[in-house]
Design an enzyme around this catalytic site. Structure first.
Site, PDB file in Angstrom:
ATOM      1  N   ASP A  91      52.150  37.071  38.080  1.00 15.18           N
ATOM      2  CA  ASP A  91      52.426  38.332  37.009  1.00 15.18           C
ATOM      3  C   ASP A  91      53.584  39.006  37.322  1.00 15.18           C
ATOM      4  OD1 ASP A  91      51.680  39.917  35.136  1.00 15.18           O
ATOM      5  OD2 ASP A  91      49.937  40.711  36.259  1.00 15.18           O
ATOM      6  N   LYS A  92      53.933  39.770  36.539  1.00 14.73           N
ATOM      7  CA  LYS A  92      54.815  40.863  36.450  1.00 14.73           C
ATOM      8  C   LYS A  92      54.487  42.193  36.325  1.00 14.73           C
ATOM      9  CE  LYS A  92      57.064  42.715  33.120  1.00 14.73           C
ATOM     10  NZ  LYS A  92      57.325  44.196  32.764  1.00 14.73           N
ATOM     11  N   HIS A  93      54.853  43.166  36.709  1.00 18.18           N
ATOM     12  CA  HIS A  93      54.657  44.662  36.526  1.00 18.18           C
ATOM     13  C   HIS A  93      55.776  45.381  36.395  1.00 18.18           C
ATOM     14  CE1 HIS A  93      51.251  47.390  35.851  1.00 18.18           C
ATOM     15  NE2 HIS A  93      52.111  48.200  36.477  1.00 18.18           N
ATOM     16  N   SER A  94      55.853  46.266  35.679  1.00 19.71           N
ATOM     17  CA  SER A  94      56.857  47.233  35.528  1.00 19.71           C
ATOM     18  C   SER A  94      56.449  48.623  35.895  1.00 19.71           C
ATOM     19  CB  SER A  94      57.471  47.295  34.344  1.00 19.71           C
ATOM     20  OG  SER A  94      58.117  48.579  33.930  1.00 19.71           O
TER      21      SER A  94
ATOM     22  N   THR B 295      52.026  48.404  27.481  1.00 19.11           N
ATOM     23  CA  THR B 295      51.889  47.059  26.944  1.00 19.11           C
ATOM     24  C   THR B 295      50.383  46.899  26.092  1.00 19.11           C
ATOM     25  OG1 THR B 295      53.012  46.072  28.599  1.00 19.11           O
ATOM     26  CG2 THR B 295      51.806  44.606  27.372  1.00 19.11           C
TER      27      THR B 295
ATOM     28  N   ARG C 198      46.458  61.555  35.966  1.00 17.25           N
ATOM     29  CA  ARG C 198      47.958  61.728  36.353  1.00 17.25           C
ATOM     30  C   ARG C 198      48.719  61.926  35.135  1.00 17.25           C
ATOM     31  NH1 ARG C 198      49.201  56.781  38.997  1.00 17.25           N
ATOM     32  NH2 ARG C 198      51.144  57.606  39.416  1.00 17.25           N
TER      33      ARG C 198
ATOM     34  N   SER D 111      48.493  52.661  42.594  1.00 17.02           N
ATOM     35  CA  SER D 111      47.918  52.461  41.100  1.00 17.02           C
ATOM     36  C   SER D 111      48.389  50.962  40.859  1.00 17.02           C
ATOM     37  CB  SER D 111      48.663  53.545  40.151  1.00 17.02           C
ATOM     38  OG  SER D 111      48.478  53.131  38.953  1.00 17.02           O
TER      39      SER D 111
ATOM     40  N   LYS E 288      45.521  46.963  41.117  1.00 15.79           N
ATOM     41  CA  LYS E 288      45.262  46.299  40.012  1.00 15.79           C
ATOM     42  C   LYS E 288      45.542  45.040  39.910  1.00 15.79           C
ATOM     43  CE  LYS E 288      47.354  49.253  37.312  1.00 15.79           C
ATOM     44  NZ  LYS E 288      47.847  50.460  36.508  1.00 15.79           N
ATOM     45  N   LYS E 289      47.051  44.724  40.711  1.00 14.53           N
ATOM     46  CA  LYS E 289      47.337  43.482  40.944  1.00 14.53           C
ATOM     47  C   LYS E 289      46.736  42.606  41.915  1.00 14.53           C
ATOM     48  CE  LYS E 289      49.798  44.075  37.647  1.00 14.53           C
ATOM     49  NZ  LYS E 289      49.521  43.395  36.251  1.00 14.53           N
TER      50      LYS E 289
HETATM   51  N1  URA Z   1      52.263  51.896  36.382  1.00 18.98           N
HETATM   52  C1  URA Z   1      51.227  51.944  37.098  1.00 18.98           C
HETATM   53  O1  URA Z   1      50.284  51.044  36.797  1.00 18.98           O
HETATM   54  N2  URA Z   1      50.781  52.972  37.618  1.00 18.98           N
HETATM   55  C2  URA Z   1      51.689  54.164  37.791  1.00 18.98           C
HETATM   56  O2  URA Z   1      51.397  54.934  38.523  1.00 18.98           O
HETATM   57  C3  URA Z   1      52.858  54.006  37.318  1.00 18.98           C
HETATM   58  C4  URA Z   1      53.232  52.781  36.352  1.00 18.98           C
END
Ligand code: URA
Length: 439
Positions: A80-83, A120, A168, A183, A187-188
């Protein structure tokens, strides 16, 4: 354990122990912490910080606040990729099918817009019928058969983050290294990945505004992830301008389709970053011997149409139109007002207040002011010019898409105020797109 004492401990700048952090995370899920208490602790952490042990404990507790996925017997690597969040960043829409077309399996659990940044899941919901919350067996089946599925955070996956994230978003407590780390990684880690490419955005449109913050966030994420057994590569990338020509939910879906099909020339920065992140994914997955081979394979998957086809099949499998790739204009919602935003003077575009541009989208209705807000998928900008471009006076900086004439006018004035146009002859050099790499 008294909630107010936990908040007081952090307010006074002391470290929280594991039991206190677990109490908080339980309270997020079972509702025993009120919204005020969650917001107060969020702000105390934001102001006082957390050490690495606290960040690890928060990440772990949030990861285990719900179901933890596993992908036994997958025929290829689960990646996976996350930004960390940007403006105009539609890369997830391209990366998931692109990596799937190269042999990776991408169960992408994506987020909604946060603060001034887009999400997304919000973008995908601009596609009529697309179900961002399929039943678990459907998600599993689609990833196994098509190689990718992009969905939203399900109620049972890191539910603690789901609630904390929403709080937040509306309490100005996003830009915190331990909170972003926990955060993202909760999830990842819960998604059962074998490799994660992190795009740490850095600049005036990112939560990490300075290179120092970007590096700290990248180091925190890589160390906490690797410590938890998740192979992670981070790129620190420039977010001092909108990424690509489109911002806004439906417009970004169109941008992603144009990219995947190559129907219009690909924006060079978008292409460079897509390949850089996807190459890290293929490398971590053992699908290629090195980054050069990865790029060749990725380019071939774009050129052959395999990546675009994979995207189309994923959309159809998740309830969207079967011919979205070919006939997007029949499906994506269109704003009633579309106007050019003229440049106020001739010269070179040398700076953008990128965060302000993200906030214009929120004001147009494309992002949220409150957690439950319904989005206007149609609004945003396209045809956005890039830093370094030379414009004549009156030439469009972008096209604004809005619900009303008044909203278009106000957004146009704000965009004009958010860009700097300098003398074309004055020296200017582009900043590097990929500013650093941590593995
Ligand atoms: N993306 C996230 O999933 N969580 C954050 O706190 C900031 C960006």
């Amino acid at each position: 354990m008294l909630v107010q004492e936990i908040i007081r401990t952090k307010r006074e700048g002391h470290a929280l122990d594991e039991a206190q952090i677990q109490h908080f995370v339980r309270g997020l899920v079972d509702g025993s912490w009120s919204e005020g208490q969650v917001a107060a602790l969020g702000m105390a952490i934001f102001l006082r910080g957390m050490n690495r042990e606290e960040a690890v404990a928060l990440t772990r507790a949030m990861m285990h606040s719900g179901r933890v996925l596993a992908w036994p017997d997958m025929p290829g690597p689960v990646l996976d990729k996350h930004s960390s969040g940007g403006v105009g960043d539609k890369l997830s829409l391209m990366l998931a099918p692109l990596v799937a077309a190269c042999g990776g399996y991408v169960p992408m659990i994506a987020g909604r817009g946060l603060g001034h940044t887009g999400g997304t899941v919000d973008k995908l919901e601009a596609i009529p019928g697309y179900n961002t919350a399929p039943a678990n067996p459907d998600f599993d089946r689609i990833v196994r058969t098509l190689g990718c599925a992009i969905i939203g955070q399900t109620g049972d996956l890191a539910p603690a983050d789901k609630r904390f994230y929403a709080t937040r978003d509306v309490t100005a407590t996003v830009e915190s290294v331990p909170l972003i780390t926990a955060s993202i990684l909760s999830k990842k880690l819960a998604a059962g990945l074998q490799g994660l490419a992190m795009d740490i955005k850095c600049g005036n449109g990112a939560f990490a505004a300075t290179p120092a913050f970007g590096e700290e966030l990248a180091r925190s994420i890589v160390e906490v992830a690797q410590g938890a057994g998740l192979r992670t590569h981070a790129l620190i990338t420039d977010m001092n301008q909108v990424l690509g020509g489109e911002i806004g939910n439906a417009l970004e879906v169109q941008g992603a389709l144009d990219y995947l099909t190559g129907r219009v020339p690909r924006d060079p920065r978008t292409h460079e970053l897509t390949l850089a992140l996807a190459a890290e994914m293929l490398l971590m997955g053992g699908l290629v011997p090195d980054l050069t081979a990865a790029r060749e394979r990725l380019q071939a998957a774009l050129d052959s149409g395999a990546a675009a086809e994979r995207f189309g099949r994923m959309v159809a499998a998740l309830g969207g139109p079967t011919d979205l790739v070919e006939n997007a204009q029949q499906y994506l919602p269109v704003a009633p007002v579309v106007r050019p935003v003229p440049a106020l003077r001739a010269g070179r575009l040398t700076a953008m207040q990128t965060r302000d541009i993200g906030l214009i989208i929120v004001e147009l209705g494309g992002g949220r002011r409150l957690p439950g807000d319904v989005l206007d998928m149609r609004v945003g900008f396209n045809g956005m010019r890039q830093l370094g471009d030379v414009l004549a006076a009156g030439e469009p900086l972008a096209f604004v898409h809005a619900a009303t004439e008044a909203a278009a006018e106000s957004a146009a004035a704000r965009l004009q105020a958010a860009v700097t146009i300098s003398d074309a002859a004055a020296p200017w050099s582009p900043s590097p797109l990929v500013m650093g790499r941590l593995v």
